[in-house]
Design an enzyme around this catalytic site. Structure first.
Site, PDB file in Angstrom:
ATOM      1  N   ASP A 183       0.844  -1.192   0.000  1.00 14.47           N
ATOM      2  CA  ASP A 183       0.000   0.000   0.000  1.00 14.47           C
ATOM      3  C   ASP A 183       0.880   1.243   0.000  1.00 14.47           C
ATOM      4  O   ASP A 183       1.547   1.539   0.988  1.00 14.47           O
ATOM      5  CB  ASP A 183      -0.907  -0.025   1.237  1.00 14.47           C
ATOM      6  CG  ASP A 183      -1.963   1.074   1.207  1.00 14.47           C
ATOM      7  OD1 ASP A 183      -1.925   1.910   0.284  1.00 14.47           O
ATOM      8  OD2 ASP A 183      -2.817   1.089   2.114  1.00 14.47           O
ATOM      9  N   HIS A 185      -0.420   4.237  -0.246  1.00 16.37           N
ATOM     10  CA  HIS A 185      -1.215   5.175   0.569  1.00 16.37           C
ATOM     11  C   HIS A 185      -1.141   6.607   0.047  1.00 16.37           C
ATOM     12  O   HIS A 185      -1.371   7.572   0.792  1.00 16.37           O
ATOM     13  CB  HIS A 185      -0.740   5.122   2.031  1.00 16.37           C
ATOM     14  CG  HIS A 185      -1.851   5.210   3.029  1.00 16.37           C
ATOM     15  ND1 HIS A 185      -2.052   6.299   3.849  1.00 16.37           N
ATOM     16  CD2 HIS A 185      -2.810   4.328   3.354  1.00 16.37           C
ATOM     17  CE1 HIS A 185      -3.088   6.099   4.639  1.00 16.37           C
ATOM     18  NE2 HIS A 185      -3.581   4.903   4.349  1.00 16.37           N
ATOM     19  N   GLU A 209      -1.016  -0.625  -4.218  1.00 21.78           N
ATOM     20  CA  GLU A 209      -2.240   0.130  -3.953  1.00 21.78           C
ATOM     21  C   GLU A 209      -1.951   1.626  -3.824  1.00 21.78           C
ATOM     22  O   GLU A 209      -0.984   2.025  -3.169  1.00 21.78           O
ATOM     23  CB  GLU A 209      -2.860  -0.387  -2.650  1.00 21.78           C
ATOM     24  CG  GLU A 209      -4.104   0.351  -2.189  1.00 21.78           C
ATOM     25  CD  GLU A 209      -4.707  -0.290  -0.954  1.00 21.78           C
ATOM     26  OE1 GLU A 209      -5.351   0.430  -0.171  1.00 21.78           O
ATOM     27  OE2 GLU A 209      -4.546  -1.507  -0.758  1.00 21.78           O
ATOM     28  N   GLU A 235      -9.988   3.366  -2.773  1.00 19.16           N
ATOM     29  CA  GLU A 235     -10.562   3.599  -1.453  1.00 19.16           C
ATOM     30  C   GLU A 235     -11.033   5.036  -1.285  1.00 19.16           C
ATOM     31  O   GLU A 235     -11.891   5.322  -0.453  1.00 19.16           O
ATOM     32  CB  GLU A 235      -9.558   3.249  -0.355  1.00 19.16           C
ATOM     33  CG  GLU A 235      -8.353   4.159  -0.271  1.00 19.16           C
ATOM     34  CD  GLU A 235      -7.350   3.685   0.763  1.00 19.16           C
ATOM     35  OE1 GLU A 235      -7.379   4.216   1.896  1.00 19.16           O
ATOM     36  OE2 GLU A 235      -6.547   2.786   0.452  1.00 19.16           O
ATOM     37  N   ASP A 257     -14.810   1.104  -1.294  1.00 15.99           N
ATOM     38  CA  ASP A 257     -15.106   0.810   0.107  1.00 15.99           C
ATOM     39  C   ASP A 257     -16.617   0.802   0.274  1.00 15.99           C
ATOM     40  O   ASP A 257     -17.292   1.765  -0.079  1.00 15.99           O
ATOM     41  CB  ASP A 257     -14.465   1.878   1.006  1.00 15.99           C
ATOM     42  CG  ASP A 257     -14.508   1.522   2.477  1.00 15.99           C
ATOM     43  OD1 ASP A 257     -15.614   1.221   2.976  1.00 15.99           O
ATOM     44  OD2 ASP A 257     -13.458   1.549   3.137  1.00 15.99           O
ATOM     45  N   HIS A 284     -12.010  -2.330  -0.254  1.00 10.00           N
ATOM     46  CA  HIS A 284     -11.280  -1.729   0.860  1.00 10.00           C
ATOM     47  C   HIS A 284     -12.125  -1.869   2.122  1.00 10.00           C
ATOM     48  O   HIS A 284     -13.325  -1.621   2.104  1.00 10.00           O
ATOM     49  CB  HIS A 284     -11.052  -0.251   0.535  1.00 10.00           C
ATOM     50  CG  HIS A 284     -10.322   0.530   1.566  1.00 10.00           C
ATOM     51  ND1 HIS A 284     -10.952   1.402   2.424  1.00 10.00           N
ATOM     52  CD2 HIS A 284      -9.001   0.593   1.855  1.00 10.00           C
ATOM     53  CE1 HIS A 284     -10.041   1.978   3.194  1.00 10.00           C
ATOM     54  NE2 HIS A 284      -8.851   1.505   2.883  1.00 10.00           N
TER      55      HIS A 284
END
Length: 381
Positions: A183, A185, A209, A235, A257, A284
């Site tokens: 991830d 992020h 991700e 996400e 999500d 997510h």
């Protein structure tokens, strides 16, 4: 049957639960939340409740259309998350009313078990191997970890090498038969992402991700073309138009999500959209049991599903965990890294209402940390 009451519960560690009750006594649960902005989402649900009280709860699609489009100003994380939790609760009511799980209402199951992965952090290198080993011993066949902590706009050789070292430590424990996802992020700049991806490719991550921030979707196409690593994101995307942009850019894995992207109703449509691009769904879900239960219902009914995130033991859950507010933990009892399909009605989770009401009296005010670079400027968390 009519919607008689809507209640909201702000509960640790950072969640918001929505309880919708009908005049016949049927109760549905949802999880409408934006992590760090739960109080704002609660206010949005309260506004939506003005419309919903007295309505037929089984007109799920009509309510979705009205709540998503009835206001002149629409969309965004707050309104989409408020709608998502309401939508989850209405599907829960529908399943309980008809005596079937939600996946049966979505066309029936296409699989008997759902692969899930465990979180192992990743901000600090020292603990990675032990954390991965613990999850392997628990039966998981896949883990996910953060790429790094703070990253400068253009990393040094040491910064990039540290990313590779963390991932290498995880791969060494996992071996070639298990998977690791990484991830980013949104912490890496395009320059850093271009440097990191070829360095980690030999370690064969399941996917990378959020290699870039969601507002940089226009930069995804050259990044996708420059690597064989599957790129994932979603996400922080809340609807089909948002996903259309990144799917056209060539992502391999869509990550809506269920508590942000309009709930069951919109995520099933996002999944169908992704399928037309040859992309897979990996919802997510670093959240609570209602969000996970809704995600699993989608997973059981979605042909192009890949893998499911779940939050048991995640670093955010210091004051409560995935099972803290459920009566029956069976739906979240993972066997060999998989959740087994259940025929329990609705979302398939039995919420401990007494525990929820007690926790709501304590509440929470969780906020994500604010990071800064060494020079004092803002850094992406």
């Amino acid at each position: 049957m009519r919607i008689a009451r809507i209640e909201l519960f702000l509960i640790p560690p950072r969640w918001l639960f929505c309880r919708i009750e009908t005049d016949d006594g049927v109760v549905g649960w949802g999880e409408p939340v934006v992590e760090g902005r739960a109080e704002v989402v609660r206010a949005a649900v309260e506004v939506f409740a003005e419309y919903l009280i007295g309505q037929d709860p089984l007109r799920i699609e009509d309510h979705w259309q009205v709540l998503s489009k009835g206001g002149f100003y629409r969309g965004g994380p707050i309104l989409s998350s408020a709608l998502a939790g309401i939508d989850q609760a209405l599907w829960d009511i529908a399943g309980k009313t008809y005596g079937v799980p939600v996946h049966a209402l979505l066309g029936g199951p296409v699989r008997d078990k759902v692969r899930v992965y465990a979180w192992v952090g990743g901000d600090e290198a020292a603990s990675i191997a032990d954390a991965v080993r613990e999850q392997v011993e628990a039966g998981f066949t896949a883990v996910k970890m953060n790429v790094a902590g703070r990253m400068p706009p253009i990393g040094t050789k040491a910064d990039i090498s540290a990313v590779v070292a963390r991932l290498s430590a995880a791969r060494e424990v996992l071996g070639p038969e298990r998977d690791v996802a990484l991830d980013f992020h949104g912490r890496l700049s395009l320059a850093n992402a271009r440097r990191v991806l070829p360095e980690i490719a030999p370690l064969h991550p399941l996917f990378v991700e959020e290699p870039l921030l969601p507002e940089q979707a226009q930069l995804l196409t050259p990044l996708v073309r420059a690597t064989a690593i599957p790129i994932a994101c979603g996400e922080r995307i809340y609807d089909r138009p948002g996903f259309l942009t990144v799917l056209q850019a060539g992502i391999s894995v869509a990550q809506p999500d269920l508590s942000h992207a309009g709930g069951v109703s919109e995520v099933r449509r996002i999944a169908a959209l992704a399928e037309t691009f040859g992309a897979y769904l990996a919802p997510h879900c670093p959240l609570g049991p209602v969000a996970l239960a809704a995600s699993l219902q989608i997973a059981f009914a979605t042909p192009n599903f890949l893998i499911q995130e779940q939050s048991r033991g995640i670093h955010y859950n210091s004051t409560a965990d995935l099972l803290s507010y459920v009566i029956d933990p069976a739906p979240f009892r993972f066997i060999d890294g998989h959740a087994v399909r259940s025929d329990l009605p609705g979302l398939g989770v039995t919420i401990d209402e007494a525990a929820v009401r007690d926790a709501d009296r304590r509440g929470h005010s969780w906020r994500n940390p604010i990071w800064r670079h060494d020079d004092g400027s803002f850094a992406e968390w």
